[in-house]
Scaffold this motif. Structure first.
Motif, short mmCIF file in Angstrom:
data_model
loop_
_atom_site.label_atom_id
_atom_site.label_comp_id
_atom_site.label_asym_id
_atom_site.label_seq_id
_atom_site.Cartn_x
_atom_site.Cartn_y
_atom_site.Cartn_z
N MET A 145 0.84 -1.18 0.00
CA MET A 145 0.00 0.00 0.00
C MET A 145 0.87 1.21 0.00
SD MET A 145 -2.01 0.64 3.56
CE MET A 145 -1.54 -0.92 4.19
N SER A 146 0.23 2.34 -0.07
CA SER A 146 0.94 3.60 -0.13
C SER A 146 0.84 4.31 1.20
CB SER A 146 0.30 4.47 -1.21
OG SER A 146 0.75 5.78 -1.12
N HIS A 191 1.08 4.39 -7.59
CA HIS A 191 1.93 5.30 -6.81
C HIS A 191 3.33 4.71 -6.79
CE1 HIS A 191 0.62 2.24 -4.00
NE2 HIS A 191 1.75 2.45 -3.35
N HIS A 221 7.48 3.86 -5.48
CA HIS A 221 8.40 3.57 -4.37
C HIS A 221 9.82 3.59 -4.92
CE1 HIS A 221 5.43 2.48 -1.35
NE2 HIS A 221 4.78 1.78 -2.25
N HIS A 250 3.10 0.91 -8.37
CA HIS A 250 2.15 -0.20 -8.27
C HIS A 250 0.79 0.30 -7.80
CE1 HIS A 250 2.56 -1.50 -3.75
NE2 HIS A 250 2.85 -0.23 -3.86
N GLU A 306 -2.89 -1.21 -5.66
CA GLU A 306 -3.41 -2.27 -4.80
C GLU A 306 -4.88 -2.00 -4.52
OE1 GLU A 306 -0.24 -1.03 -2.18
OE2 GLU A 306 0.02 -3.12 -1.61
N GLN A 322 1.20 -4.15 6.14
CA GLN A 322 2.19 -3.90 5.12
C GLN A 322 3.46 -3.40 5.78
OE1 GLN A 322 3.30 -1.31 1.29
NE2 GLN A 322 1.63 -2.73 1.05
MN MN Z 1 2.79 0.99 -2.14
#
Ligand code: MN
Length: 346
Positions: free
Chosen positions: A1-2, A77, A79, A121, A123, A136
């Motif tokens: 997740m973000s 988003h 990473h 990615h 989700e 996460q």
């Molecule tokens: Mn993420």
């Protein structure tokens, strides 16, 4: 997740207390953005402790009824410089990334995304998911590997079942009563990660690597760690030098996530979804993302990374599958330099 904080902080609030040898790291509630978005309980990073081994981020969520929480709803988003480890207890999440991987994240299975020099990615909890519950975690990559190409790995550990304990070691290696369980997934620094289920009244003895520090996140039930109560949703910290830990469930079934690793000595800078080493790197990552997503233009004054940090098309973040929901814009950078995260001297 973000990390969907619309205004990420460069320093985290925290409170905590030591409890007879187990340092208690208190969760803080973080809304992941939007009027109906889900909330998470964040135990890493916090001011008193930024990392456990190379584990640098821990969000714990649910059980949430997705009709009320809206479930996981995180469009594309970015990473950099880290790995994301998704671990579910209930529900399913559909993952897509710019390295070309698609996966359904399911309970009891490790899904490990390596951002390297850059990845994007998305989700989304699946249509079939009614209850979403899991965690996460992020793992900082060491300096000599943090610009590696992005990739994605999946591993479904076989549980070790022993005297009322059921343990899934998804990263690294650990002794569980008389047995040793190891994950085949390579790590970039010495690490361990496991899910531990205990029947009511059960006790398990874990053999620990004394060069590791460890964290125990209690998801459910009442737990004693070496005889000390760990409150639900807290992360209990054990420093290096421990060769074992005894976990005992009281009257209810217990679920614990264990993380550990050799103390990560490099100074990292974390902001939003990026891990780097300097403020200037974070500024460049944000700019690359915003330009590649079409949110901003590049100017001649913008810093760029080494050519090896970009793919054959000249992109840091690769090419995402078409016809997906619009990407998340990065938040505005703070007006101050982003401070590095370091742990206090032991
Ligand atoms: Mn993420």
């Amino acid at each position: 997740m973000s990390n969907l904080d619309t205004r990420p902080e460069e320093e985290m609030l925290s409170s905590g207390a030591s409890c007879d040898g187990v340092e208690l790291l208190e969760p803080r509630d973080v809304p992941l953005g939007g009027p109906r978005a889900m909330n998470v309980r964040r135990t890493l990073p916090q001011r008193q402790r930024s990392l456990i081994g190379a584990w640098c981020f821990l969000d714990h969520y649910g059980p949430d009824n997705v009709k009320e929480s809206n479930g996981m709803n995180v469009p594309q988003h970015p990473h950099t410089g880290l790995q994301t480890a998704s671990w579910l207890f209930t529900g399913e999440i559909e993952h897509k990334d710019s390295a070309g991987f698609e996966a359904i994240v399911r309970p009891g299975e490790l899904n490990l995304m390596t951002a390297g020099h850059g990845i994007t990615h998305s989700e989304f909890s699946t249509q079939e998911t009614e209850i979403l519950h899991g965690a996460q975690l992020w793992i900082a990559l060491p300096d000599n590997e943090r610009q590696m190409p992005p990739t994605f790995e999946h591993f479904s550990p076989s549980p070790v079942i022993s005297h009322g304990a059921e343990v899934r070691v998804f990263l690294g290696s650990m002794g569980i009563n008389e047995e040793i369980s190891s994950s085949p997934v390579a790590t970039h620094t010495p690490l361990v990660g496991a899910e531990i289920l205990l029947a009511p009244g059960a006790t398990v003895c874990l053999t620990l690597d004394p060069s590791f520090e460890h964290g125990f996140l209690l998801d459910a039930g009442q737990l004693l760690v070496d005889g000390h109560t760990l409150p639900k949703d807290f992360l209990g910290y054990l420093p290096t030098g421990r060769t074992s830990a005894v976990l005992t469930a009281k009257n209810e079934p217990v679920r614990v996530l264990l993380i550990g690793g050799e103390p990560f000595e490099e100074q990292i800078v974390m902001w939003w979804n990026f891990v780097g080493r300097t403020h200037e790197e974070i500024v460049a990552y944000r700019k690359d993302y915003m330009v590649e997503m079409g949110f901003e233009e590049r100017s001649s004054e913008d810093a760029v990374g080494d050519p090896s940090e970009y793919d054959d098309a000249g992109l840091r973040f690769g090419t995402f599958p078409p016809n997906e929901p619009a990407p998340l814009p990065a938040p505005t950078l703070p007006n101050i330099r982003i401070k590095p995260r370091v742990n206090p001297a032991p």
